[in-house]
Scaffold this motif. Structure first.
Motif, PDB file in Angstrom:
ATOM      1  N   GLU A 181       0.832  -1.207   0.000  1.00 26.22           N
ATOM      2  CA  GLU A 181       0.000   0.000   0.000  1.00 26.22           C
ATOM      3  C   GLU A 181       0.866   1.257   0.000  1.00 26.22           C
ATOM      4  OE1 GLU A 181      -4.048   1.835   1.927  1.00 26.22           O
ATOM      5  OE2 GLU A 181      -3.137   0.079   2.893  1.00 26.22           O
ATOM      6  N   ASP A 182       1.970   1.226   0.726  1.00 25.76           N
ATOM      7  CA  ASP A 182       2.897   2.368   0.700  1.00 25.76           C
ATOM      8  C   ASP A 182       3.429   2.597  -0.716  1.00 25.76           C
ATOM      9  OD1 ASP A 182       2.610   2.797   3.420  1.00 25.76           O
ATOM     10  OD2 ASP A 182       4.458   1.732   3.957  1.00 25.76           O
ATOM     11  N   CYS A 183       3.742   1.508  -1.418  1.00 24.91           N
ATOM     12  CA  CYS A 183       4.225   1.627  -2.798  1.00 24.91           C
ATOM     13  C   CYS A 183       3.179   2.296  -3.681  1.00 24.91           C
ATOM     14  CB  CYS A 183       4.579   0.253  -3.361  1.00 24.91           C
ATOM     15  SG  CYS A 183       6.018  -0.542  -2.620  1.00 24.91           S
ATOM     16  N   PHE A 184       1.954   1.860  -3.538  1.00 22.28           N
ATOM     17  CA  PHE A 184       0.876   2.433  -4.346  1.00 22.28           C
ATOM     18  C   PHE A 184       0.630   3.897  -3.968  1.00 22.28           C
ATOM     19  CE2 PHE A 184      -1.367  -1.939  -5.057  1.00 22.28           C
ATOM     20  CZ  PHE A 184      -0.327  -2.308  -5.897  1.00 22.28           C
ATOM     21  N   ALA A 185       0.650   4.169  -2.672  1.00 21.74           N
ATOM     22  CA  ALA A 185       0.409   5.536  -2.203  1.00 21.74           C
ATOM     23  C   ALA A 185       1.497   6.497  -2.675  1.00 21.74           C
ATOM     24  CB  ALA A 185       0.307   5.556  -0.681  1.00 21.74           C
ATOM     25  N   SER A 186       2.696   5.969  -2.918  1.00 20.13           N
ATOM     26  CA  SER A 186       3.803   6.813  -3.371  1.00 20.13           C
ATOM     27  C   SER A 186       3.701   7.158  -4.850  1.00 20.13           C
ATOM     28  CB  SER A 186       5.139   6.120  -3.099  1.00 20.13           C
ATOM     29  OG  SER A 186       5.336   5.033  -4.006  1.00 20.13           O
ATOM     30  N   GLY A 187       2.719   6.565  -5.544  1.00 24.77           N
ATOM     31  CA  GLY A 187       2.493   6.926  -6.936  1.00 24.77           C
ATOM     32  C   GLY A 187       2.787   5.848  -7.951  1.00 24.77           C
ATOM     33  N   ALA A 188       3.041   4.619  -7.531  1.00 26.63           N
ATOM     34  CA  ALA A 188       3.284   3.529  -8.488  1.00 26.63           C
ATOM     35  C   ALA A 188       2.091   3.395  -9.443  1.00 26.63           C
ATOM     36  CB  ALA A 188       3.516   2.222  -7.751  1.00 26.63           C
ATOM     37  N   LYS A 189       2.381   3.084 -10.693  1.00 23.20           N
ATOM     38  CA  LYS A 189       1.337   3.042 -11.712  1.00 23.20           C
ATOM     39  C   LYS A 189       0.855   1.629 -12.037  1.00 23.20           C
ATOM     40  CE  LYS A 189       1.473   7.477 -12.258  1.00 23.20           C
ATOM     41  NZ  LYS A 189       0.380   8.314 -11.703  1.00 23.20           N
ATOM     42  N   ALA A 190       1.704   0.623 -11.777  1.00 23.35           N
ATOM     43  CA  ALA A 190       1.323  -0.745 -12.147  1.00 23.35           C
ATOM     44  C   ALA A 190       2.006  -1.733 -11.220  1.00 23.35           C
ATOM     45  CB  ALA A 190       1.703  -1.036 -13.597  1.00 23.35           C
ATOM     46  N   LEU A 191       1.387  -2.897 -11.114  1.00 19.06           N
ATOM     47  CA  LEU A 191       1.942  -4.023 -10.360  1.00 19.06           C
ATOM     48  C   LEU A 191       2.051  -5.215 -11.290  1.00 19.06           C
ATOM     49  CD1 LEU A 191       2.620  -5.742  -7.774  1.00 19.06           C
ATOM     50  CD2 LEU A 191       0.140  -6.052  -7.519  1.00 19.06           C
ATOM     51  N   ILE A 192       3.245  -5.799 -11.385  1.00 20.10           N
ATOM     52  CA  ILE A 192       3.400  -7.093 -12.047  1.00 20.10           C
ATOM     53  C   ILE A 192       3.319  -8.146 -10.948  1.00 20.10           C
ATOM     54  CG2 ILE A 192       4.840  -8.575 -13.468  1.00 20.10           C
ATOM     55  CD1 ILE A 192       6.123  -6.108 -14.662  1.00 20.10           C
ATOM     56  N   PHE A 193       2.295  -8.967 -11.021  1.00 22.60           N
ATOM     57  CA  PHE A 193       1.966  -9.915  -9.966  1.00 22.60           C
ATOM     58  C   PHE A 193       2.178 -11.325 -10.502  1.00 22.60           C
ATOM     59  CE2 PHE A 193      -1.500 -12.109  -7.445  1.00 22.60           C
ATOM     60  CZ  PHE A 193      -0.845 -12.041  -6.222  1.00 22.60           C
ATOM     61  N   CYS A 194       3.143 -12.047  -9.930  1.00 26.43           N
ATOM     62  CA  CYS A 194       3.477 -13.394 -10.392  1.00 26.43           C
ATOM     63  C   CYS A 194       2.647 -14.402  -9.607  1.00 26.43           C
ATOM     64  CB  CYS A 194       4.971 -13.638 -10.196  1.00 26.43           C
ATOM     65  SG  CYS A 194       5.609 -15.086 -11.045  1.00 26.43           S
ATOM     66  N   ASN A 195       1.723 -15.078 -10.280  1.00 29.27           N
ATOM     67  CA  ASN A 195       0.725 -15.921  -9.626  1.00 29.27           C
ATOM     68  C   ASN A 195       0.482 -17.207 -10.436  1.00 29.27           C
ATOM     69  OD1 ASN A 195      -1.550 -16.833  -8.093  1.00 29.27           O
ATOM     70  ND2 ASN A 195      -2.929 -15.782  -9.498  1.00 29.27           N
ATOM     71  N   PRO A 196       1.032 -18.366  -9.916  1.00 31.08           N
ATOM     72  CA  PRO A 196       1.879 -18.611  -8.747  1.00 31.08           C
ATOM     73  C   PRO A 196       3.248 -17.949  -8.894  1.00 31.08           C
ATOM     74  CG  PRO A 196       0.809 -20.640  -9.444  1.00 31.08           C
ATOM     75  CD  PRO A 196       0.605 -19.633 -10.547  1.00 31.08           C
ATOM     76  N   HIS A 197       3.950 -17.911  -7.760  1.00 28.75           N
ATOM     77  CA  HIS A 197       5.132 -17.073  -7.679  1.00 28.75           C
ATOM     78  C   HIS A 197       6.418 -17.839  -7.974  1.00 28.75           C
ATOM     79  CE1 HIS A 197       8.265 -14.590  -5.637  1.00 28.75           C
ATOM     80  NE2 HIS A 197       7.590 -13.635  -6.249  1.00 28.75           N
ATOM     81  N   ASN A 198       7.220 -17.235  -8.833  1.00 34.34           N
ATOM     82  CA  ASN A 198       8.574 -17.696  -9.152  1.00 34.34           C
ATOM     83  C   ASN A 198       9.535 -16.710  -8.501  1.00 34.34           C
ATOM     84  OD1 ASN A 198      11.022 -18.360 -10.393  1.00 34.34           O
ATOM     85  ND2 ASN A 198      10.407 -17.634 -12.414  1.00 34.34           N
ATOM     86  N   PRO A 199      10.439 -17.130  -7.599  1.00 31.97           N
ATOM     87  CA  PRO A 199      10.933 -18.502  -7.404  1.00 31.97           C
ATOM     88  C   PRO A 199      10.409 -19.236  -6.177  1.00 31.97           C
ATOM     89  CG  PRO A 199      12.482 -16.982  -6.429  1.00 31.97           C
ATOM     90  CD  PRO A 199      11.357 -16.134  -6.962  1.00 31.97           C
ATOM     91  N   THR A 200       9.567 -18.613  -5.359  1.00 35.49           N
ATOM     92  CA  THR A 200       9.249 -19.211  -4.053  1.00 35.49           C
ATOM     93  C   THR A 200       8.251 -20.356  -4.126  1.00 35.49           C
ATOM     94  OG1 THR A 200       7.391 -17.730  -3.533  1.00 35.49           O
ATOM     95  CG2 THR A 200       9.626 -16.948  -3.007  1.00 35.49           C
ATOM     96  N   GLY A 201       7.498 -20.436  -5.244  1.00 37.80           N
ATOM     97  CA  GLY A 201       6.524 -21.515  -5.376  1.00 37.80           C
ATOM     98  C   GLY A 201       5.216 -21.280  -4.655  1.00 37.80           C
ATOM     99  N   ARG A 202       4.969 -20.057  -4.177  1.00 37.66           N
ATOM    100  CA  ARG A 202       3.702 -19.779  -3.515  1.00 37.66           C
ATOM    101  C   ARG A 202       2.558 -19.768  -4.524  1.00 37.66           C
ATOM    102  NH1 ARG A 202       1.779 -17.217   0.747  1.00 37.66           N
ATOM    103  NH2 ARG A 202      -0.092 -18.155  -0.153  1.00 37.66           N
ATOM    104  N   ALA A 203       1.457 -20.426  -4.156  1.00 40.05           N
ATOM    105  CA  ALA A 203       0.189 -20.320  -4.881  1.00 40.05           C
ATOM    106  C   ALA A 203      -0.701 -19.418  -4.025  1.00 40.05           C
ATOM    107  CB  ALA A 203      -0.442 -21.694  -5.079  1.00 40.05           C
TER     108      ALA A 203
END
Length: 391
Positions: A156-178
């Motif tokens: 949320e801090d990142c977004f509040a600072s003005g970030a325009k986009a999020l690249i969201f890795c789903n599931p996540h590489n390299p941790t393997g989180r689903a």
């Protein structure tokens, strides 16, 4: 013998993993065992090979267009595999996930805009952000005893600072989180609150491992999908990476039209018939192959897990919820990343070094377990030589 047990020589085939270690990593030696690039050392499904052979025997490779069965195969796959309803009008295709994400960033953001990625994370996300003159904003994952969670407060801090986009890795590489439905919903609501584009890379979606479940951002309520772009492909699932076709699924009709115009502006309005045939056949006919493959991958994961507990108990490994990637925590050895890499190379094994996934990956390595059991057994011998603690 299971076909996944067949060890196939990939040397001198133009394979990045096997033939380009010197060019890409500066490593010489034909005795090195590559466990880095995330593609399989398995043949593609037989049905796909037969379909490609049929297309090649026809002998004409003129301009091609996506046929109805291509779209329907993707729609049916999402419905049957992920209980996710998608519409044909949402789908377009790109010559790979990364090129499509790069074009989305060009279309939706401006030079010097901040783009959020999770760290540790896939290094090519950082590359395409920076080479497109955007700025990377890291949202560090929270790691506890090998388990990773999203840091929503910092996001949320990142977004509040003005970030325009999020690249969201789903599931996540390299941790393997689903990521769970709750986590995905929270991400989407924050994106909506701060008017952030959500670009969800779901290329690993078909490789959630029992008992875990993949949850697509495409299942979000329609109120949360106006600024959503989802990237998928059959390539990781069925070992088709070099055929270069991916699906970009965009529920917002206006946004999808913008994206298609951007593809046309790059002259990307012709399509590889072999790629389309392979993906269509894989989705239509290869569900059983995938189930067998996932069981094989889980057996490899269990083999690695048992080996580490017995032979290298100081190396922490949390079994992935998805992917065929093993994220190994070697920090107990108290080595620099350079020292760690030197030990591994001296033992003849080439993983992906964790520091390539961001500073949060320092002290880790990533191993590709998409290989025959015989190859994994060889890798474990080399891993023990590299990582054993001298008494």
């Amino acid at each position: 013998m299971n076909s996944f047990d067949n060890t196939i020589n990939r040397r001198n085939t133009g394979s990045v993993k096997w033939d380009f270690m010197e060019q890409k990593l500066g490593l010489e030696g034909t005795d090195l065992l590559p466990m880095w690039v995330s593609d399989y050392d398995f043949q593609a499904p037989q049905q796909v090979l037969e379909r490609l052979a049929q297309d090649i025997s026809h002998g004409i490779f003129g301009y091609s267009e996506r046929q109805d069965d291509y779209y329907q195969a993707a729609i049916d796959w999402f419905k049957n595999q992920h209980q996710t309803e998608i519409k044909r009008d949402w789908i377009t295709t790109v010559h790979g996930v990364l090129p499509g994400i790069a074009m989305a960033l060009q279309m939706l953001t401006q030079v010097n805009d901040q783009i959020v990625i999770q760290s540790p994370g896939y290094g090519s996300f950082r590359k395409i952000i920076e080479l497109n003159d955007r700025k990377v904003l890291n949202n560090r994952l929270i790691e506890s005893e090998g388990h990773y969670q999203l840091d929503f407060a910092h996001l949320e801090d990142c977004f509040a600072s003005g970030a325009k986009a999020l690249i969201f890795c789903n599931p996540h590489n390299p941790t393997g989180r689903a990521w769970s439905e709750q986590e995905i919903m929270q991400v989407a609501k924050l994106c909506q609150k701060y008017d952030v584009w959500l670009i969800s890379d779901e290329i690993w979606s078909d490789l959630a491992l029992t008992p875990n479940t993949f949850h697509s951002t495409l299942k979000l309520p329609s109120s949360l999908t106006n600024k959503l772009i989802v990237a998928t492909a059959a390539s990781k699932t069925f070992g088709l990476s070099s055929l270069r076709i991916s699906n970009f699924i965009i529920p917002n009709a206006e946004l999808k039209g913008q994206f298609v115009r951007r593809l046309d502006a790059h002259g990307m309005d012709c399509f590889n018939n072999l790629s389309m045939s392979a993906a269509t056949t894989a989705y239509q006919e290869c569900e059983t192959w995938l189930e067998d493959l996932k069981q094989y991958l889980q057996d490899n994961i269990e083999t690695l897990n048992g080996f580490l507990k017995t032979e290298l108990p100081h190396i922490r490994f949390t079994k992935p919820e998805a992917t065929y990637l093993a994220w190994l925590d070697c920090r107990a050895m108290k080595l620099s990343d350079t020292e760690l890499e030197q030990k591994l190379i001296a033992a003849g094994i080439v993983p992906s070094m964790g520091c390539a996934f961001g500073e949060e990956g320092s002290g880790f390595i990533r191993l590709n377990l998409g290989c025959p059991a015989e190859v994994l057994a060889d890798a474990l011998v080399r891993l023990k030589v590299a990582l054993v603690v001298e008494q």
